[in-house]
Design a protein around this motif. Structure first.
Motif, PDB file in Angstrom:
ATOM      1  N   ILE A 140       0.578  -1.406  -0.031  1.00 27.36           N
ATOM      2  CA  ILE A 140      -0.114   0.014   0.297  1.00 27.36           C
ATOM      3  C   ILE A 140       0.641   1.521  -0.096  1.00 27.36           C
ATOM      4  CG2 ILE A 140      -1.722   1.750   1.169  1.00 27.36           C
ATOM      5  CD1 ILE A 140      -2.955  -1.277   2.587  1.00 27.36           C
ATOM      6  N   LYS A 185     -14.577  -3.585  -5.443  1.00 28.26           N
ATOM      7  CA  LYS A 185     -13.307  -4.127  -5.754  1.00 28.26           C
ATOM      8  C   LYS A 185     -13.817  -5.527  -6.792  1.00 28.26           C
ATOM      9  CE  LYS A 185     -12.607  -7.573  -2.007  1.00 28.26           C
ATOM     10  NZ  LYS A 185     -13.204  -8.918  -2.967  1.00 28.26           N
ATOM     11  N   SER A 190      -8.359   3.240  -4.239  1.00 23.19           N
ATOM     12  CA  SER A 190      -8.479   2.268  -3.053  1.00 23.19           C
ATOM     13  C   SER A 190      -9.334   3.160  -1.967  1.00 23.19           C
ATOM     14  CB  SER A 190      -6.687   1.844  -2.899  1.00 23.19           C
ATOM     15  OG  SER A 190      -5.986   1.216  -4.097  1.00 23.19           O
TER      16      SER A 190
END
Length: 317
Positions: free
Chosen positions: A63, A248, A292
């Motif tokens: 991330i 997602k 995200s």
């Protein structure tokens, strides 16, 4: 001196009033305070703590690479050895990615699919769970066992039958290809959500239902006025899980939606990263970051409700 009522694991002295905050702390503790007083107990505690920290860092590594890579130039992204932080952060990558990737259109499509999935999931799953839990339905155990069986089947197995049904909807013989309904309808029923809600509904006292029946309430009034208001924690968990799963979701929208204006973010980013695309890699990473952020914020804002809801829905194994 007050004597102990129970053995030394979160016990209280006799005559002492129970402190709710203290008791909740005892219930949440994996290792009792008495075990931590011993050397081996402290060693095990810090060993587990260290392993969890390392696992967390390993999870956050990709991330961080994504968020930092969105601020780099294309040459710096592929530089060896890689830079830990961008030498010259390019914050304009986000605004350019927003425009180049046509983000507002695909973000709106993703929101429509997520909201539609939540509405269908709550309506179908809650009504099915209510029927299995509170209504006199014949063959409840067989139906519930069938739901458990569907959880054992990988979703990719029934991908082709789903596509055939959507391409030529039975009875009405219409095609839902390249429509949002074609994405939403196959996901309207979820066995996992039904079983979670049924487990929660089973915990609601039957006396409430019987009192409502005596007062002349119908099955629908009982469901809307009693069952649903008492099931807010479970419904909150179902909502959050459904939003994240819809956000997602990639493979099914990729197969069903061919119109670029209808595609959600994940599918659009996939097409933008194709081999024939000239999109700079830094803009693609910036697009992934923008896609995200909403589910990450959703989890951070409602993580307490998620944990509380999982505890209340009876997932005890």
């Amino acid at each position: 001196m007050a004597t102990l009522l129970r053995s030394p694991q979160g016990e209280l002295p006799e005559g002492r009033k129970r402190n709710r905050t203290t008791d909740e702390a005892y219930e949440r503790t994996l290792i009792s305070p008495f075990a931590l007083k011993r050397l081996e107990g402290r060693l095990i505690y810090w060993l587990v703590f260290t392993l969890l920290v390392l696992a967390t860092l390993g999870t956050l590594g990709p991330i961080y690479w994504m968020f930092s890579g969105a601020l780099k130039s294309s040459s710096e992204i592929f530089q060896t050895p890689p830079t830990f932080w961008p030498v010259h952060p390019q914050w304009s990558n986000y605004s350019k990615a927003w425009d180049i990737l046509n983000f507002p259109v695909h973000f709106t499509a993703t929101m429509v699919l997520a909201v539609g999935a939540v509405c269908l999931q709550i309506f179908v799953s809650a009504t099915a769970a209510y029927a299995l839990s509170k209504l006199p339905v014949a063959g409840k155990s067989i139906i519930q066992f069938s739901f458990f069986c569907t959880l054992m089947v990988p979703p990719v197995v029934y991908l082709i039958p789903q596509f055939v049904n959507i391409n030529d909807l039975p009875l009405v013989h219409i095609s839902l290809i390249n429509t949002w309904a074609g994405v939403l309808l196959p996901e309207a029923a979820n066995a996992f959500n039904i079983l979670i809600l049924k487990s929660f509904f089973d915990g609601i006292p039957n006396e409430l239902s019987e009192a409502a029946w005596l007062d002349g309430a119908s099955a629908w009034q009982l469901f809307v006025r009693i069952i649903l208001p008492l099931s807010r924690p479970a419904l909150a968990v179902i909502t959050i899980f459904t939003v994240i799963a819809s956000w997602k979701d990639f493979l099914w929208p990729l197969l069903v939606l061919s119109d670029d204006q209808l595609q959600p973010l994940m599918v659009s980013l996939y097409h933008q990263s194709g081999t024939n695309s000239n999109l700079p890699f830094m803009y693609l990473i910036a697009g992934l970051v923008l896609a995200s952020i909403p589910p990450i914020l959703l989890f951070l804002l409602f993580q307490r409700q998620i944990i509380r809801g999982i505890n209340l829905t009876g997932l005890k194994g």
